[in-house]
Design a protein around this motif. Structure first.
Motif, mmCIF file in Angstrom:
data_model
loop_
_atom_site.group_PDB
_atom_site.id
_atom_site.type_symbol
_atom_site.label_atom_id
_atom_site.label_comp_id
_atom_site.label_asym_id
_atom_site.label_seq_id
_atom_site.Cartn_x
_atom_site.Cartn_y
_atom_site.Cartn_z
ATOM 1 N N LEU A 293 31.770 14.811 57.428
ATOM 2 C CA LEU A 293 31.365 14.252 56.139
ATOM 3 C C LEU A 293 30.176 14.993 55.559
ATOM 4 O O LEU A 293 30.073 15.192 54.339
ATOM 5 N N SER A 294 29.242 15.394 56.414
ATOM 6 C CA SER A 294 28.027 16.040 55.925
ATOM 7 C C SER A 294 28.184 17.541 55.716
ATOM 8 O O SER A 294 27.483 18.134 54.896
ATOM 9 N N GLU A 295 29.123 18.184 56.462
ATOM 10 C CA GLU A 295 29.203 19.643 56.435
ATOM 11 C C GLU A 295 30.420 20.185 55.700
ATOM 12 O O GLU A 295 30.499 21.399 55.447
ATOM 13 N N THR A 296 31.399 19.329 55.368
ATOM 14 C CA THR A 296 32.613 19.811 54.709
ATOM 15 C C THR A 296 32.906 18.954 53.468
ATOM 16 O O THR A 296 32.272 17.924 53.245
ATOM 17 N N ARG A 297 33.903 19.434 52.718
ATOM 18 C CA ARG A 297 34.372 18.682 51.553
ATOM 19 C C ARG A 297 35.743 18.056 51.809
ATOM 20 O O ARG A 297 36.445 17.662 50.881
ATOM 21 N N LEU A 298 36.120 17.966 53.071
ATOM 22 C CA LEU A 298 37.408 17.366 53.398
ATOM 23 C C LEU A 298 37.482 15.932 52.889
ATOM 24 O O LEU A 298 36.489 15.191 52.976
ATOM 25 N N PRO A 299 38.614 15.500 52.378
ATOM 26 C CA PRO A 299 38.762 14.107 51.948
ATOM 27 C C PRO A 299 38.558 13.151 53.117
ATOM 28 O O PRO A 299 38.848 13.493 54.276
ATOM 29 N N VAL A 300 38.105 11.955 52.829
ATOM 30 C CA VAL A 300 37.855 10.962 53.869
ATOM 31 C C VAL A 300 39.136 10.666 54.646
ATOM 32 O O VAL A 300 39.104 10.519 55.881
ATOM 33 N N LYS A 301 40.262 10.601 53.966
ATOM 34 C CA LYS A 301 41.532 10.325 54.644
ATOM 35 C C LYS A 301 41.845 11.409 55.662
ATOM 36 O O LYS A 301 42.264 11.119 56.789
ATOM 37 N N ARG A 302 41.609 12.675 55.288
ATOM 38 C CA ARG A 302 41.886 13.784 56.208
ATOM 39 C C ARG A 302 40.941 13.717 57.414
ATOM 40 O O ARG A 302 41.350 13.967 58.547
ATOM 41 N N ILE A 303 39.692 13.377 57.177
ATOM 42 C CA ILE A 303 38.723 13.275 58.267
ATOM 43 C C ILE A 303 39.117 12.164 59.230
ATOM 44 O O ILE A 303 39.029 12.320 60.456
ATOM 45 N N SER A 304 39.560 11.029 58.683
ATOM 46 C CA SER A 304 39.956 9.913 59.553
ATOM 47 C C SER A 304 41.109 10.310 60.451
ATOM 48 O O SER A 304 41.177 9.911 61.620
ATOM 49 N N GLN A 305 42.033 11.124 59.929
ATOM 50 C CA GLN A 305 43.171 11.576 60.733
ATOM 51 C C GLN A 305 42.718 12.577 61.787
ATOM 52 O O GLN A 305 43.120 12.496 62.952
ATOM 53 N N ARG A 306 41.871 13.529 61.417
ATOM 54 C CA ARG A 306 41.423 14.564 62.353
ATOM 55 C C ARG A 306 40.604 13.967 63.502
ATOM 56 O O ARG A 306 40.603 14.488 64.614
ATOM 57 N N CYS A 307 39.898 12.871 63.214
ATOM 58 C CA CYS A 307 39.045 12.264 64.237
ATOM 59 C C CYS A 307 39.760 11.186 65.041
ATOM 60 O O CYS A 307 39.149 10.573 65.916
ATOM 61 N N GLY A 308 41.036 10.950 64.723
ATOM 62 C CA GLY A 308 41.821 10.025 65.527
ATOM 63 C C GLY A 308 41.704 8.565 65.138
ATOM 64 O O GLY A 308 42.143 7.692 65.903
ATOM 65 N N PHE A 309 41.144 8.275 63.970
ATOM 66 C CA PHE A 309 41.038 6.868 63.550
ATOM 67 C C PHE A 309 42.383 6.307 63.090
ATOM 68 O O PHE A 309 42.610 5.104 63.145
ATOM 69 N N GLY A 310 43.246 7.174 62.591
ATOM 70 C CA GLY A 310 44.559 6.718 62.145
ATOM 71 C C GLY A 310 44.598 6.332 60.690
ATOM 72 O O GLY A 310 45.593 6.560 60.009
ATOM 73 N N GLU A 312 41.884 5.355 56.970
ATOM 74 C CA GLU A 312 40.550 5.280 56.367
ATOM 75 C C GLU A 312 39.905 3.928 56.665
ATOM 76 O O GLU A 312 38.687 3.849 56.905
ATOM 77 N N GLU A 313 40.682 2.872 56.665
ATOM 78 C CA GLU A 313 40.122 1.533 56.871
ATOM 79 C C GLU A 313 39.568 1.387 58.296
ATOM 80 O O GLU A 313 38.511 0.797 58.497
ATOM 81 N N THR A 314 40.293 1.930 59.277
ATOM 82 C CA THR A 314 39.790 1.870 60.654
ATOM 83 C C THR A 314 38.475 2.623 60.769
ATOM 84 O O THR A 314 37.532 2.155 61.423
ATOM 85 N N MET A 315 38.393 3.802 60.146
ATOM 86 C CA MET A 315 37.154 4.575 60.188
ATOM 87 C C MET A 315 36.032 3.835 59.464
ATOM 88 O O MET A 315 34.886 3.819 59.923
ATOM 89 N N ARG A 316 36.350 3.230 58.339
ATOM 90 C CA ARG A 316 35.332 2.494 57.590
ATOM 91 C C ARG A 316 34.758 1.365 58.432
ATOM 92 O O ARG A 316 33.532 1.163 58.475
ATOM 93 N N ARG A 317 35.617 0.622 59.149
ATOM 94 C CA ARG A 317 35.133 -0.483 59.971
ATOM 95 C C ARG A 317 34.220 0.021 61.090
ATOM 96 O O ARG A 317 33.206 -0.606 61.400
ATOM 97 N N SER A 318 34.574 1.149 61.692
ATOM 98 C CA SER A 318 33.730 1.715 62.751
ATOM 99 C C SER A 318 32.381 2.150 62.202
ATOM 100 O O SER A 318 31.344 1.933 62.838
ATOM 101 N N PHE A 319 32.369 2.774 61.037
ATOM 102 C CA PHE A 319 31.103 3.208 60.425
ATOM 103 C C PHE A 319 30.215 2.013 60.107
ATOM 104 O O PHE A 319 29.009 2.033 60.378
ATOM 105 N N VAL A 320 30.790 0.985 59.530
ATOM 106 C CA VAL A 320 29.994 -0.189 59.175
ATOM 107 C C VAL A 320 29.438 -0.856 60.420
ATOM 108 O O VAL A 320 28.280 -1.280 60.459
ATOM 109 N N ARG A 321 30.247 -0.937 61.472
ATOM 110 C CA ARG A 321 29.807 -1.578 62.701
ATOM 111 C C ARG A 321 28.700 -0.781 63.402
ATOM 112 O O ARG A 321 27.725 -1.352 63.900
#
Length: 336
Positions: A293-310, A312-321
Motif C-alpha cells: 500500500l505504501s510503496e506501490t500503486r496496486l489496487p487494493v483488490k489486487r493487494i488483498s489477493q496477492r497477500c492471501g486475504f481472498g 478486500e473486505e477480509t483485508m479491511r477487517r484485519s486492518f481495522v482489528r
C-alpha cells in the motif's frame, strides 16, 4: 525548520497564567519518559514565544533528594528537589523506567505522589510510571495504559486497575496514562492540545516530526515484536510463509514445513510467539499489505489477493482489528 507562527484566531484560546509542569524522575528512570514530554512542552513554549506570546509552561524535573539522578541509559539528569505540598502545580507527570519498582517500594515517595496529585489539575504517567500511580491508589477503578510488555503485570499487582493493552494513552477524568516510552510524546501532545488548541499541538508535532495522533494502537508493535522474538526457532518458517502468502497455509502444511506433528507444532509455536499460527499469518499478511500500500500503486483488490486475504473486505477487517485503520486510510497516510 518550520518557523510558522500561530495565527491570532487560536492565540485567543491561550490563558495568560503560566502552567507549572512537574516531571517526576528517580534513579534508573527511562530517559525518554522524561525528555519526550519535556521537549513537547518546551517546543510549545518556543512556538508561542515566536508569536510574541508568554511561554505557557514552567517545566521542572523533580526527584527525591534533588540535584540529579542517573537514568537507566547512564545519562545524568539535573533535577530539582521534590517541592513542598503548598507549591502551586498544574500538571504532574510520572516517568517510568527500570527504577520504578524501587520507587514503588519507597513509601515516602508514593505518599508524595498521592498528595501532590490532589493539588494538580491533572496527573499523568508515562510507560511504567503507571505502577507508581497505581501504588498511590490514583488508578483504582480507572482505565489505564502502560507499556505493552507490562500490562499483565500491572493487572496482576493492582487488580483494582482496569488495564487496557492497546491504547497509546488513556484519559480517565483528570488522570492520564500512556503506553511505552515514545508514547509519552503522544500523551504530552494531547495535553498541549487540551491547553492551547489543536493548531498549536499540530505545529509542535510537525516541528518534532511526529504524528499528532498516530494511527493504530501499541498492539501492532507488540504483535510484530512477538514474531521477531521467535525468529531463532521459526524464522525459516516465517520467511517461507512470506513467500507463499497467497498459497495453502493450513495447519497440516505449516506443520509439515516445520518438520513437526500438527499437535507439537501448534504447542511449540504458541509457546514461542504467544499467538496461534492463524493469527501470525494474519499479521504477516497485514505486514506485506502495508508495504504494498505504501510503496506501490496496486489496487487494493489486487493487494488483498496477492497477500492471501481472498477479498478486500477480509483485508479491511484485519486492518481495522490490528491497525485501527482501513487499507485506504493507511495508504493515504503512508503512501510514497
Amino acid at each position: 525548520m518550520d518557523k510558522q507562527k500561530p495565527s491570532r484566531h487560536f492565540l485567543a484560546m491561550t490563558p495568560n497564567a503560566i502552567r507549572t509542569v512537574e516531571i517526576l524522575a528517580y534513579p534508573a528512570v527511562q530517559l525518554l519518559d522524561v525528555t519526550g514530554p519535556l521537549q513537547v512542552f518546551a517546543s510549545a513554549n518556543d512556538f508561542m514565544a515566536k508569536a510574541g506570546e508568554a511561554p505557557p509552561y514552567e517545566i521542572r524535573i523533580v526527584a527525591p533528594g534533588g540535584r540529579s539522578v542517573d537514568s537507566s541509559s547512564g545519562m545524568t539528569i539535573v533535577t530539582h528537589p521534590l517541592p513542598p505540598m503548598e507549591a502551586g502545580l498544574d500538571t504532574l507527570v510520572i516517568a517510568g523506567g527500570e527504577g520504578v519498582d524501587a520507587a514503588v517500594a519507597d513509601t515516602v515517595l508514593v505518599d508524595w505522589v498521592r498528595e501532590r496529585a490532589k493539588l494538580a489539575r491533572r496527573t499523568a504517567s508515562v510507560c511504567t510510571g503507571s505502577f507508581l500511580l497505581a501504588a498511590s491508589g490514583l488508578l483504582d477503578g480507572r482505565r489505564a495504559a502502560t507499556h505493552w510488555a507490562f500490562c499483565a503485570e500491572l493487572a496482576r499487582r493492582f487488580p483494582a486497575v482496569r488495564v487496557e493493552s492497546d491504547p497509546i494513552f488513556v484519559r480517565e477524568g483528570s488522570v492520564w496514562t500512556s503506553a511505552g516510552v515514545t508514547a509519552g510524546i503522544d500523551l504530552a501532545l494531547a495535553l498541549v492540545e487540551e491547553d492551547l488548541g489543536r493548531n498549536v499541538a499540530l505545529a509542535v508535532a510537525r516541528y518534532l516530526v511526529v504524528f499528532l495522533k498516530r494511527p493504530g494502537g501499541q498492539a501492532q508493535f507488540s504483535e510484530v515484536l512477538s514474531l521477531q522474538a521467535a525468529e531463532d526457532r521459526f524464522g525459516a518458517l516465517h520467511e517461507w510463509i512470506r513467500k507463499h502468502l497467497a498459497g495453502d497455509l493450513s495447519l497440516p502444511v505449516l506443520a509439515e514445513q516445520a518438520c513437526m506433528s500438527e499437535r507439537s507444532f501448534s504447542r511449540r509455536y504458541a509457546e514461542a510467539t504467544g499467538l496461534t499460527p492463524a493469527r501470525s499469518i494474519e499479521r504477516l499478511r497485514v505486514e506485506e499489505a502495508r508495504r504494498l500500500l505504501s510503496e506501490t500503486r496496486l489496487p487494493v483488490k489486487r493487494i488483498s489477493q496477492r497477500c492471501g486475504f481472498g477479498s478486500e473486505e477480509t483485508m479491511r477487517r484485519s486492518f481495522v482489528r490490528l491497525l485501527a485503520a482501513t487499507p485506504q486510510d493507511y495508504r493515504a497516510r503512508f503512501s510514497t
